[in-house]
Design a protein around this motif. Structure first.
Motif, mmCIF file in Angstrom:
data_model
loop_
_atom_site.group_PDB
_atom_site.id
_atom_site.type_symbol
_atom_site.label_atom_id
_atom_site.label_comp_id
_atom_site.label_asym_id
_atom_site.label_seq_id
_atom_site.Cartn_x
_atom_site.Cartn_y
_atom_site.Cartn_z
ATOM 1 N N SER A 83 0.796 -1.029 0.459
ATOM 2 C CA SER A 83 -0.145 0.510 -0.193
ATOM 3 C C SER A 83 0.844 1.443 0.051
ATOM 4 O O SER A 83 2.032 1.775 0.524
ATOM 5 N N PHE A 85 -0.496 4.413 1.152
ATOM 6 C CA PHE A 85 -0.801 5.115 2.099
ATOM 7 C C PHE A 85 -0.203 4.990 2.996
ATOM 8 O O PHE A 85 0.316 5.502 3.862
ATOM 9 N N THR A 86 0.124 3.225 3.679
ATOM 10 C CA THR A 86 -0.222 2.337 4.751
ATOM 11 C C THR A 86 1.535 1.865 5.376
ATOM 12 O O THR A 86 1.891 1.759 6.422
ATOM 13 N N MET B 1 6.009 5.858 8.097
ATOM 14 C CA MET B 1 6.380 4.704 7.614
ATOM 15 C C MET B 1 7.511 4.034 8.478
ATOM 16 O O MET B 1 8.444 4.534 8.699
ATOM 17 N N ASP B 31 -3.528 -2.067 7.010
ATOM 18 C CA ASP B 31 -3.745 -0.739 6.863
ATOM 19 C C ASP B 31 -3.071 -0.365 8.124
ATOM 20 O O ASP B 31 -3.026 0.734 8.479
ATOM 21 N N ALA B 32 -2.235 -0.748 9.150
ATOM 22 C CA ALA B 32 -1.683 -0.928 9.859
ATOM 23 C C ALA B 32 -0.142 -0.022 9.725
ATOM 24 O O ALA B 32 0.771 -0.697 10.332
ATOM 25 N N GLY B 33 0.475 -0.914 8.292
ATOM 26 C CA GLY B 33 1.087 -1.310 7.619
ATOM 27 C C GLY B 33 2.363 -2.202 8.231
ATOM 28 O O GLY B 33 3.379 -2.361 8.068
#
Lengths: 317, 133
Positions: A83, A85-86, B1, B31-33
């Motif tokens: 991603s 974005f994340t 990040m 979504d938490a990377g």
């Protein structure tokens, strides 16, 4: 046992650990990669690319199973998108490959692209080298599901398969530039679906239209990977292509091109690291301010960074 | 990040076919990377451990709703120890009776998350307990 010995002995944990190191802290991995280099160059690297959902993972799993039946060992690198974005990713290619998970002759690694845009991860070529040193006979590199122009795989693989499926568009799609130009072999998968014959015909027509006299005309195979149909023919196609590459010295030429690109990339990175290493984040920020305020143009700013190297701050060669 | 993403294997051992929870969690971790390796349904402990090792994950998350956790979770721990990979953090989730939890933790499962747990709780737990290497 050192990491290098572990890799050369094909130990799964050692291979996995080194891959993590080249992904996360590539500079620290350099000495190990250097020690491994003399043991590489034996594996055949097969690229698999194509749009999302074409069946790349399933095809890789089926080809691998056949190669295992013939006593060959296989490494698989499966790349999925990170991603933007994340920084997170769902790496799901293994779902179609889990029958191979406990086979000691197969090593599968999933990678996120982590910002790379060409369909592969930045560390891919080093991961190939690790699996090569670990003694894998074949290494499959599966790209992310590509659109039209993610063609890094062709700079990475000895032989590239482009996997397509019926129903993605009209015949104009087949004459566009991009991924269709990089195929050494075409595979029309899900060939039990409507439109497969037409897609094969369109690909053949595109190949007929090719103006230049080509030494290798990419063959077009049809498969139903889930049903294990057509797999042997594809494997034979790969072998034939590799034979062709050997015979006219192309394999060596392709690999040489790759070494050149790799050395240049290392040099560029090293120069960048050294030059920028002399700048604190703050002073770079100041330079940036000047450019933003139109007090300096980007070329002048770059020349300033290059000053220790060029000596006079005026650039030149 | 982050400097490097945490790698997590989300695995469904045993025979139940319910993976909604596993997918919701996989998505939340993404979504938490984190980099989430998802292997699909009906995995054997052998497949899970071998996958965890090859993918060099920091965490293995086991999701189970079939009731076979008392057999399958300890088996995963046993195989990890055999392979010298007991440094991987193993957590479990699903329909697991309170009474079973102490014994599972004794076998080395770091934490069990039962229905009602928020994805945020799991993310925080992983971030706190992963040994960065």
């Amino acid at each position: 046992m050192t990491l290098v010995e572990g890799i050369l002995a094909g130990k799964q944990r050692a291979i996995a650990r080194l891959i993590t190191l080249v992904e996360n802290r590539p500079r620290e991995a350099v000495p190990v990669l250097q020690d491994l280099y003399p043991h590489t160059g034996k594996a055949l690297v097969i690229g698999i690319t194509g749009p999302p959902g074409a069946g790349k993972s399933t095809l890789v799993a089926r080809l691998t199973r056949r190669l295992r039946q013939r006593g060959k060992t296989v490494g698989i690198i499966a790349v999925d998108p990170t991603s933007p974005f994340t920084g997170g990713a769902i790496l799901g290619d293994r779902i179609r490959m889990q029958e191979l998970a406990t086979d000691p002759g197969v090593f599968i690694r999933s990678m996120g692209t982590r910002g790379s845009l060409g369909g592969l991860a930045k560390a891919t070529h080093n991961v190939i080298r690790i699996l090569d040193a670990a003694g894998k006979d074949y290494i499959f590199v599966e790209t992310v599901g590509v659109g039209q122009s993610e063609v890094d795989i062709v700079k990475t693989a000895d032989s590239t398969l482009v996997v397509l499926v019926p129903g993605l568009g009209d015949d104009i799609q087949t004459i566009k530039a991009g991924i269709l130009e990089i195929a050494d072999i075409f595979v029309v998968n899900k060939a039990d679906r409507q439109g497969a014959d037409r897609l094969v015909a369109e690909l053949e027509m595109m190949l007929d239209l090719s103006e230049k006299e080509v030494a290798w005309r990419p063959p077009v195979y049809t498969t139903v990977a889930t049903g294990n149909q057509g797999i042997d023919a594809v494997l034979e196609g790969i072998e034939e292509h590799v034979r062709h590459l050997y015979q006219n010295g192309q394999l060596e030429a392709r690999r040489r091109e790759r070494y050149r690109a790799e050395i240049m990339a290392i040099v560029e990175e090293e120069i960048k690291a050294r030059l920028l290493g002399q700048w604190s984040a703050g002073s770079l920020e100041e330079l940036l301010e000047e450019v933003a305020a139109r007090a300096k143009d980007p070329y002048a700013a770059a020349r300033e960074i290059l000053k220790p190297w060029t000596g006079n701050g005026k650039g030149g060669s | 990040m982050q400097e490097r993403p945490i790698r997590v294997l989300i695995a469904k051992p045993g025979l139940d076919g319910h993976d909604r929870g596993a997918k919701v969690l996989a998505r939340a971790l993404r979504d938490a990377g984190m980099e989430v390796i998802y292997t699909g349904l009906r995995q054997t402990p052998e497949q899970i451990v071998e996958t965890g090792i090859q993918e060099d994950v920091d965490v293995i998350g086991l999701s189970i709703l079939s009731g076979a956790h008392n057999h399958l979770f300890p088996r995963v721990m046993e195989l990890l120890r055999e392979k010298g990979a007991e440094d991987i953090l193993v957590i479990g989730g699903g329909i697991i009776p309170e009474d079973d939890i102490p014994a599972l933790k004794e076998k080395g499962i770091a934490e069990i998350f039962t229905p009602g747990t928020t994805t945020r709780e799991v993310i925080e737990y992983i971030r706190e307990h992963v040994q960065q290497r």
